[in-house]
Design a protein around this motif. Structure first.
Motif, mmCIF file in Angstrom:
data_model
loop_
_atom_site.group_PDB
_atom_site.id
_atom_site.type_symbol
_atom_site.label_atom_id
_atom_site.label_comp_id
_atom_site.label_asym_id
_atom_site.label_seq_id
_atom_site.Cartn_x
_atom_site.Cartn_y
_atom_site.Cartn_z
ATOM 1 N N ALA A 1 15.757 24.406 32.967
ATOM 2 C CA ALA A 1 16.535 23.280 33.493
ATOM 3 C C ALA A 1 15.617 22.238 34.117
ATOM 4 C CB ALA A 1 17.558 23.775 34.515
ATOM 5 N N ASN A 2 14.637 22.667 34.901
ATOM 6 C CA ASN A 2 13.709 21.729 35.522
ATOM 7 C C ASN A 2 12.816 21.055 34.480
ATOM 8 O OD1 ASN A 2 14.551 21.966 38.160
ATOM 9 N ND2 ASN A 2 13.103 23.591 38.677
ATOM 10 N N PHE A 3 12.436 21.801 33.442
ATOM 11 C CA PHE A 3 11.591 21.234 32.402
ATOM 12 C C PHE A 3 12.319 20.107 31.670
ATOM 13 C CE2 PHE A 3 9.819 20.989 28.141
ATOM 14 C CZ PHE A 3 8.459 20.948 28.399
ATOM 15 N N ILE A 4 13.562 20.346 31.300
ATOM 16 C CA ILE A 4 14.332 19.308 30.601
ATOM 17 C C ILE A 4 14.616 18.134 31.523
ATOM 18 C CG2 ILE A 4 16.498 18.794 29.414
ATOM 19 C CD1 ILE A 4 14.626 20.540 27.789
ATOM 20 N N ARG A 5 14.943 18.407 32.769
ATOM 21 C CA ARG A 5 15.192 17.321 33.723
ATOM 22 C C ARG A 5 13.934 16.455 33.881
ATOM 23 N NH1 ARG A 5 19.154 16.478 37.590
ATOM 24 N NH2 ARG A 5 18.561 15.240 39.431
ATOM 25 N N ALA A 6 12.782 17.127 33.963
ATOM 26 C CA ALA A 6 11.525 16.388 34.106
ATOM 27 C C ALA A 6 11.238 15.539 32.875
ATOM 28 C CB ALA A 6 10.378 17.365 34.365
#
Length: 531
Positions: free
Chosen positions: A394-399
């Motif tokens: 989730a954090n990777f895609i958000r970033a």
């Protein structure tokens, strides 16, 4: 009624050359898009230059039109053999130079090239006006500085939209919006700035070229002006089957910035739009001139009807996260999953909303090509994290979503914080907004301002170009101003979705952006050390 209109040759068509897709849209008398056709393409890096060949340009537009014809046949049971008006738009800037016989002198140099830094700096200083690396005049002057032999033979140079219009109509003209990405426009006259033309001629006088700069330009026209007719040769170029009749009214060819403004009803002062796809740019129609020039940061261009607009442009947006999403899709298929491309995108992009507000400390860079806004002539896609970062999907895609707006945010900070530009509304369009509920809140957080989307935004630039063609057919500004015409004919009943920025999301983006700026030396090291 639409079937009868098409049969009677009353339909209007807009065609836009995007970075990865050429799309044709047909509208009816209510300005509603009723049929479309497309052709996917990719630019090529040839001898260090991003380009498309003339054959690719021709194949692309004729295939897109053929697919439009098929869509019309499938939906309405009639052949598209005659249209009332036609408009061509394309990605702005770049360099297509021809000799007096109409021969292309060097391969098309697109907006994506960042090879004109020296010319950009020198012209910006000479004019005391920002001349971005992408602009056509920067490409011409860089060729002068490099001593390229073709320069003496240039008889005409133009943009991609200007070239296609020339092939269709025989007219060497350009809409004022697209022209403003070739050379500075005098907003009092709506024409190329004659003082700057004189300064350029003096600058290159020692080269003793057999031309003056003004002789090389296309004629500049405002929205609604008569830009010629579709010729018999042009009709055959567009539709090699020979079924399309000549005679359609041609609108002034425009750039994708201008058609984006039209498609989002953002041509009046204090309105703006964000076009986010392979590249991303924000256009803000100004109430007054900026206090100073921001060379390499903020462009000053024109709306299709000649008003000054500030443009913050970034070369890279969705291209890198497209590659990551496709990689995750490959992995899923190896594990036996069965899904559509749309399902893959929606599932992963929606996951970004569940990530930490600041992306957990992850810092990717999406620099497939260079980024003038942050000072990079070339780029290297990069992902950086500390050991303590919260490394989740989730954090990777958000970033990845956040970094796609990083360079744009750097430019918008100038307009909002230094120039105190006011906006009544900012409207988004493009592939970034395709997954419902994701693009708007992310953009609102990055811009720390409300962002809207129109129900018609999915049609984007080709629809905007079709509207400009309809405006020309309807008599243009001889009858009414472009903003008034759009409000009355295209947007009177438009459905608008607006997202207010969430404070926690704004704070999260600001924290991410602080890391983004702090780690730019890491991107620099990658560029300097990885070939």
């Amino acid at each position: 009624m639409t079937k009868d209109e098409i049969s009677a040759g009353k339909a209007v068509v807009g065609i836009e050359f995007g970075s990865t897709r050429i799309k044709a849209v047909l509208i009816d008398s209510t300005c509603a898009p009723v049929a479309s056709g497309a052709f996917d393409w990719e630019n090529s890096l040839v001898d260090g230059v991003w380009t498309y060949s003339l054959d690719e340009i021709h194949t692309g537009i004729s295939t897109a039109f053929a697919n439009l014809k098929k869509d019309v046949q499938d939906k309405f049971g009639v052949k598209l053999t005659k249209i009332a008006a036609l408009g061509i738009s394309a990605m702005m800037h770049g360099y297509l130079a021809f000799d007096k016989g109409g021969k292309l002198l060097v391969p098309f140099r697109t907006w994506r090239n960042t090879i004109t830094g020296e010319a950009s700096r020198k012209l910006s200083q000479l004019f005391d006006y920002p001349i971005p690396e992408r602009w056509s005049i920067a490409h011409l002057y860089q060729a002068v500085l490099k001593g390229e032999t073709h320069v003496k033979d240039v008889s005409f140079f133009t943009t991609l939209a200007g070239y296609a219009h020339w092939m269709l109509s025989g007219e060497k003209v350009l809409g004022v919006g697209d022209a403003s990405g070739m050379f500075p426009i005098d907003d009092k006259t709506g024409q190329f700035n004659t003082q700057f033309i004189r300064l350029f001629d003096e600058l290159v006088a020692d080269k003793k070229f057999p031309w003056k700069l003004a002789d090389l330009f296309p004629k500049v026209l405002p929205a609604g002006a008569d830009a010629g007719r579709l010729t018999a040769e042009g009709a055959k170029w567009l539709d090699p089957t020979g079924e399309l009749e000549a005679g359609a009214v041609m609108a002034p060819p425009e750039g994708d910035a201008g058609t984006g403004m039209v498609a989002t009803n953002s041509v009046a002062a204090r309105t703006g739009n964000v076009s986010a796809g392979t590249s991303v740019f924000a256009m803000v129609v100004l109430e007054k001139a900026l206090s100073k020039a921001y060379s390499g940061k903020i462009d000053i261009v024109s709306t299709p009807d000649g008003k000054p607009a500030a443009m913050a442009h970034a070369n890279n947006c969705t291209g890198e996260y497209d590659k990551w999403i496709n990689l995750f899709g490959e992995a899923a298929k190896l594990l036996g999953a069965d899904f559509s491309k749309g399902k893959l995108y929606d599932t992963l992009l929606e996951l970004a909303l569940k990530g930490d507000k600041d992306c957990g400390g992850l810092v990717p860079y999406n620099y497939i090509s260079g980024e003038s806004m942050t000072g990079f002539e070339s780029g290297r896609p990069l992902f950086v994290r500390t050991q303590k970062a919260n490394f989740t999907l989730a954090n990777f895609i958000r970033a990845q979503l956040f970094t796609s707006l990083g360079a744009l945010r750097a430019g918008m900070d100038i307009l909002f914080d230094e120039e105190h530009v006011k906006l009544d509304r900012l409207t988004g369009h493009g592939g970034f907004f395709k997954t419902a509920g994701v693009g708007l809140p992310v953009m609102a957080a990055a811009m720390h301002t409300p962002v809207s989307a129109l129900s018609t935004a999915g049609e984007g630039g080709p629809w905007g170009m079709a509207l400009l063609a309809a405006f020309t057919l309807d008599g243009g500004e001889k009858k009414q101003a472009l903003p008034d015409w759009l409000n009355k004919n295209a947007f009177a009943s438009a459905k608008v979705q607006t997202v207010q920025p969430d404070k926690a999301d704004i704070d999260g983006f600001n924290a991410f952006f602080a890391n983004y700026k702090k780690a730019l030396p890491v991107e620099r090291a990658a560029v300097d050390n990885l070939d």
